[in-house]
Every structure is written in structure tokens, then in C-alpha cells.
Design a protein around this motif. Structure first.
Motif, PDB file in Angstrom:
ATOM      1  N   LEU A   1       0.779  -1.238  -0.088  1.00 29.95           N
ATOM      2  CA  LEU A   1       0.042  -0.107  -0.150  1.00 29.95           C
ATOM      3  C   LEU A   1       0.779   1.205  -0.062  1.00 29.95           C
ATOM      4  N   ASP A   2       1.979   1.273   0.474  1.00 27.39           N
ATOM      5  CA  ASP A   2       2.912   2.331   0.697  1.00 27.39           C
ATOM      6  C   ASP A   2       4.205   1.796   0.787  1.00 27.39           C
ATOM      7  N   THR A   3       5.369   2.781   0.385  1.00 26.38           N
ATOM      8  CA  THR A   3       6.954   2.267   0.320  1.00 26.38           C
ATOM      9  C   THR A   3       7.534   3.580   0.917  1.00 26.38           C
ATOM     10  N   VAL A   4       8.668   3.208   1.885  1.00 27.95           N
ATOM     11  CA  VAL A   4       9.464   4.051   2.164  1.00 27.95           C
ATOM     12  C   VAL A   4      10.755   3.724   2.005  1.00 27.95           C
ATOM     13  N   ARG A   5      11.733   4.704   1.276  1.00 24.17           N
ATOM     14  CA  ARG A   5      13.150   4.054   0.731  1.00 24.17           C
ATOM     15  C   ARG A   5      13.988   5.133   1.342  1.00 24.17           C
ATOM     16  N   ASP A   6      15.009   4.812   1.882  1.00 22.48           N
ATOM     17  CA  ASP A   6      16.011   5.871   2.367  1.00 22.48           C
ATOM     18  C   ASP A   6      17.372   5.171   2.817  1.00 22.48           C
ATOM     19  N   ASP A   7      18.175   6.094   3.067  1.00 23.90           N
ATOM     20  CA  ASP A   7      19.457   5.605   3.368  1.00 23.90           C
ATOM     21  C   ASP A   7      20.020   5.318   4.718  1.00 23.90           C
ATOM     22  N   ARG A   8      18.976   4.910   5.505  1.00 19.03           N
ATOM     23  CA  ARG A   8      19.098   4.577   6.906  1.00 19.03           C
ATOM     24  C   ARG A   8      19.376   3.003   7.407  1.00 19.03           C
ATOM     25  N   GLY A   9      20.281   2.704   6.637  1.00 15.34           N
ATOM     26  CA  GLY A   9      20.960   1.239   6.846  1.00 15.34           C
ATOM     27  C   GLY A   9      21.561   1.131   8.094  1.00 15.34           C
ATOM     28  N   VAL A  10      21.980  -0.242   8.546  1.00 14.19           N
ATOM     29  CA  VAL A  10      22.519  -0.470   9.700  1.00 14.19           C
ATOM     30  C   VAL A  10      23.946   0.568   9.947  1.00 14.19           C
ATOM     31  N   LEU A  11      24.721   0.930   8.999  1.00 22.00           N
ATOM     32  CA  LEU A  11      25.861   1.595   9.317  1.00 22.00           C
ATOM     33  C   LEU A  11      25.545   3.206   9.811  1.00 22.00           C
ATOM     34  N   ALA A  12      24.198   3.463   9.501  1.00 22.78           N
ATOM     35  CA  ALA A  12      23.771   4.938   9.947  1.00 22.78           C
ATOM     36  C   ALA A  12      23.362   5.038  11.233  1.00 22.78           C
ATOM     37  N   ILE A  13      22.960   3.941  11.966  1.00 24.99           N
ATOM     38  CA  ILE A  13      22.239   3.706  13.010  1.00 24.99           C
ATOM     39  C   ILE A  13      22.896   3.059  14.332  1.00 24.99           C
ATOM     40  N   GLU A  14      22.837   3.770  15.423  1.00 23.48           N
ATOM     41  CA  GLU A  14      23.421   3.085  16.592  1.00 23.48           C
ATOM     42  C   GLU A  14      22.360   2.133  17.112  1.00 23.48           C
ATOM     43  N   ARG A  15      23.061   0.972  17.865  1.00 26.34           N
ATOM     44  CA  ARG A  15      21.953   0.199  18.422  1.00 26.34           C
ATOM     45  C   ARG A  15      20.817   0.682  19.156  1.00 26.34           C
ATOM     46  N   SER A  16      21.128   1.749  20.072  1.00 24.11           N
ATOM     47  CA  SER A  16      20.193   2.522  20.811  1.00 24.11           C
ATOM     48  C   SER A  16      18.968   3.362  20.323  1.00 24.11           C
ATOM     49  N   GLU A  17      19.165   3.293  18.837  1.00 23.91           N
ATOM     50  CA  GLU A  17      18.459   4.279  18.211  1.00 23.91           C
ATOM     51  C   GLU A  17      17.391   3.539  17.419  1.00 23.91           C
ATOM     52  N   TYR A  18      17.349   2.083  17.522  1.00 23.04           N
ATOM     53  CA  TYR A  18      16.460   1.406  16.421  1.00 23.04           C
ATOM     54  C   TYR A  18      15.087   1.437  16.929  1.00 23.04           C
ATOM     55  N   PRO A  19      14.862   1.544  18.477  1.00 22.71           N
ATOM     56  CA  PRO A  19      13.398   2.015  18.938  1.00 22.71           C
ATOM     57  C   PRO A  19      12.747   3.247  18.256  1.00 22.71           C
ATOM     58  N   ARG A  20      13.552   4.408  18.114  1.00 23.50           N
ATOM     59  CA  ARG A  20      13.150   5.453  17.554  1.00 23.50           C
ATOM     60  C   ARG A  20      12.974   5.405  16.132  1.00 23.50           C
ATOM     61  N   GLU A  21      14.047   4.674  15.347  1.00 22.93           N
ATOM     62  CA  GLU A  21      13.786   4.517  13.831  1.00 22.93           C
ATOM     63  C   GLU A  21      12.349   3.655  13.810  1.00 22.93           C
ATOM     64  N   VAL A  22      11.951   2.781  14.323  1.00 22.38           N
ATOM     65  CA  VAL A  22      10.595   2.005  14.100  1.00 22.38           C
ATOM     66  C   VAL A  22       9.782   2.831  14.506  1.00 22.38           C
ATOM     67  N   ALA A  23       9.717   3.759  15.396  1.00 23.72           N
ATOM     68  CA  ALA A  23       8.601   4.716  15.923  1.00 23.72           C
ATOM     69  C   ALA A  23       8.511   5.735  14.685  1.00 23.72           C
ATOM     70  N   ALA A  24       9.471   6.049  14.082  1.00 22.49           N
ATOM     71  CA  ALA A  24       9.352   6.908  12.864  1.00 22.49           C
ATOM     72  C   ALA A  24       8.764   6.279  11.699  1.00 22.49           C
ATOM     73  N   LEU A  25       8.982   5.055  11.362  1.00 22.85           N
ATOM     74  CA  LEU A  25       8.447   4.440  10.497  1.00 22.85           C
ATOM     75  C   LEU A  25       6.728   4.091  10.632  1.00 22.85           C
ATOM     76  N   ARG A  26       6.564   3.841  12.006  1.00 27.86           N
ATOM     77  CA  ARG A  26       5.087   3.545  12.437  1.00 27.86           C
ATOM     78  C   ARG A  26       4.305   5.088  12.064  1.00 27.86           C
ATOM     79  N   GLU A  27       5.180   6.028  12.552  1.00 24.90           N
ATOM     80  CA  GLU A  27       4.333   7.349  12.336  1.00 24.90           C
ATOM     81  C   GLU A  27       4.162   7.611  10.802  1.00 24.90           C
ATOM     82  N   ARG A  28       4.923   7.087   9.897  1.00 23.64           N
ATOM     83  CA  ARG A  28       4.768   7.405   8.368  1.00 23.64           C
ATOM     84  C   ARG A  28       3.797   6.481   7.844  1.00 23.64           C
ATOM     85  N   LEU A  29       3.763   5.007   8.356  1.00 21.62           N
ATOM     86  CA  LEU A  29       3.207   3.961   7.807  1.00 21.62           C
ATOM     87  C   LEU A  29       2.083   3.498   8.280  1.00 21.62           C
TER      88      LEU A  29
END
Length: 289
Positions: free
Chosen positions: A26-54
């Protein structure tokens, strides 16, 4: 089974899909937020941002997010492996409603690993895009060769062709000689012929420099010839004569591999890698419900 978010989380890039209960995107998000751009502690925030979008939905993710560089280390499933085996070994993130798909490993006399590509391969089979017994080629920085029998991954071989080309282009004696575009043509095909079956790959690579210096190789063709040598060495290391090779990729690198496979007598069967991933992740998601 309701709607959910599926994420193909790679090393440098990320693709997230909003998928309905029937498997339609139904929808797609593509970006450069691969694992090299993210610290382990940031994943909850990243998932929350995806949920806000999708949407506020459960998440299933595959790829490098399950590696030692990702959110959690989801242990590899030993080959032979199929979709139920991946489901059984999944990692559930407590309190986050997130499922991480594990990768597949090969152990024994030879070791190898894969994360994310297994979803494409098994998904392609599940969707009828490839037979249960097949040879897959997945060009990339690290090219994967995957052999399946009865719908199970039984063998994996990884060739560092793309990474080695990038290293040669950016460092060492060939730096500055490989800046041209790489394209299928006489120089690339000459390189494939030189690299295929070569027992002196390191000598063949130095021939790029010597050829340019002595005028035997036009400078504009150096990158194509060098790429051909590397891809030729990879493709030529296996017997592809009169054999179907299911190419799970698209783009310039996939086109180069397709040309090399055909030069070595193989038959290229193009398979949509995104369709493979979506079919595989939907099948895995259904088995977790």
C-alpha cells in the motif's frame, strides 16, 4: 492476519513496505538509513518513525538489522533451510512488536553466511517465480550464489567481486585507471574471457595497468576490462553450461552478470528481487501469526 510493516534493512539502505492482509503493498519508504547509519540504541526511535509514516502496526524486518551491527544478533539458521526454519529461529523484540528474520549459514568444510537474500530466494520459490530446485545469482557488493533443492537453501557461495573492484578503484596501483564507466562491450567481454578459469587472477589484474601503460588497453576501457576480469573469475568458477541461472537482481551490475553468464554458456532467467522479497516476507509473516 491484518496489515503490517515489512522492512528490508540493509547495510547502507532501507526499504519499508506497508502491506495489507492479502500481501498487497500500500505504501513504501526508501532511504539511506541502513545499519551503518544507526546506533543500536536508536532502533526503537527508527521503528517509531516508520510507524508514524506508515501506521501503528506490527513490524517484521529482515537483513542486516539481525546482524552484530544491527539491533539484535539473530543467529543464523544452518543450511539446509526453508521458510519454516527461518520462522522457528526468528528473534522477537520484547515490548516492541517487532520480529527479526534470521539469516542462513553454511558450516562444515566451507563457511558462508547470508542475511536478507534468503528471503528473496525462498520468496521467489514460494511465489512460483523460480522452481524448487534452482541456482540463484544475486549480484551486489558481495555476489551470492544460492543453490536450492526441494525449496530449501542447501548451499551458499559469496564472492567479493563488487567490494574488490571498489577497493582497486580507490586504492593502490590501479587508482585513477578505473574511473571510467563500466559497460558491457568488447573490453568487458575480453575481461570476462581473461578472468574465467584463470589460475593467475592477480596477474590478470596487473595486466590492466600494464596494458594501459603500453597502449594495449585504451584507458577508457580499463574499468570495463577489470570488472570483466573479476566477474569472469566469479562466473567462471562454476559450470554454467546449458544451465538456468535465476538472476535475482536488476540494474547495471545485474546486466553485467547476465552478459557474463551467457558468455559462459548459462541461460539467464530474470527474477524480480523485490517481488521475491515481498513474497518471502509475507509467507514468513503468515507463519508467525
Amino acid at each position: 492476519m491484518g496489515a503490517y510493516i515489512a522492512v528490508d534493512w540493509g547495510t547502507t539502505n532501507r526499504r519499508a513496505y506497508l502491506i495489507d492482509a492479502g500481501g498487497a503493498v500500500l505504501d513504501t519508504v526508501r532511504d539511506d538509513r541502513g545499519v551503518l547509519a544507526i546506533e543500536r540504541s536508536e532502533y526503537p526511535r527508527e521503528v517509531a518513525a516508520l510507524r508514524e509514516r506508515l501506521g501503528a502496526l506490527p513490524v517484521i524486518a529482515a537483513g542486516m538489522i539481525g546482524s552484530t551491527r544491527g539491533w539484535v544478533d539473530a543467529p543464523y539458521v544452518p543450511a539446509p533451510a526453508d521458510l519454516p526454519a527461518l520462522v522457528a529461529a526468528r528473534a522477537d523484540i520484547p515490548g516492541e512488536d517487532v520480529v527479526i528474520v534470521p539469516g542462513v549459514c553454511l558450516t562444515g568444510p566451507r563457511s558462508d553466511v547470508m542475511r536478507g537474500e534468503e528471503v528473496q530466494v525462498l520468496g521467489a520459490i514460494a511465489a512460483g517465480l523460480a522452481p524448487a530446485d534452482a541456482l540463484f545469482c544475486q549480484p551486489g557488493t558481495h555476489n551470492k550464489w544460492v543453490h536450492t533443492v526441494g525449496g530449501r537453501i542447501v548451499d551458499v557461495s559469496t564472492a567479493m567481486t563488487g567490494e574488490l573492484f571498489a577497493l582497486l578503484r580507490g586504492n593502490g596501483v590501479l587508482k585513477g585507471m578505473l574511473d571510467g564507466d563500466v559497460a558491457d562491450g568488447p573490453a568487458f567481454r575480453d575481461g570476462v574471457a581473461r578472468g574465467a578459469g584463470a589460475t593467475d587472477l592477480l596477474v590478470a589484474l596487473f595486466e590492466v595497468r600494464a596494458g594501459v601503460l603500453l597502449g594495449a588497453l585504451p584507458a577508457d576501457d580499463a574499468a570495463s576490462f577489470a570488472s570483466g576480469v573479476l566477474i569472469g573469475a566469479d562466473v567462471g568458477s562454476r559450470n554454467l553450461s546449458d544451465r538456468d541461472v535465476h538472476l535475482l537482481a536488476s540494474g547495471p551490475l545485474a546486466d553485467l552478470y547476465a552478459a557474463a553468464i551467457r558468455l559462459r554458456g548459462g541461460r539467464v532467467v530474470a527474477v524480480d528481487n523485490q517481488a521475491g522479497f515481498l513474497a518471502g516476507i509475507h509467507a514468513i509473516w503468515g507463519l508467525t501469526r
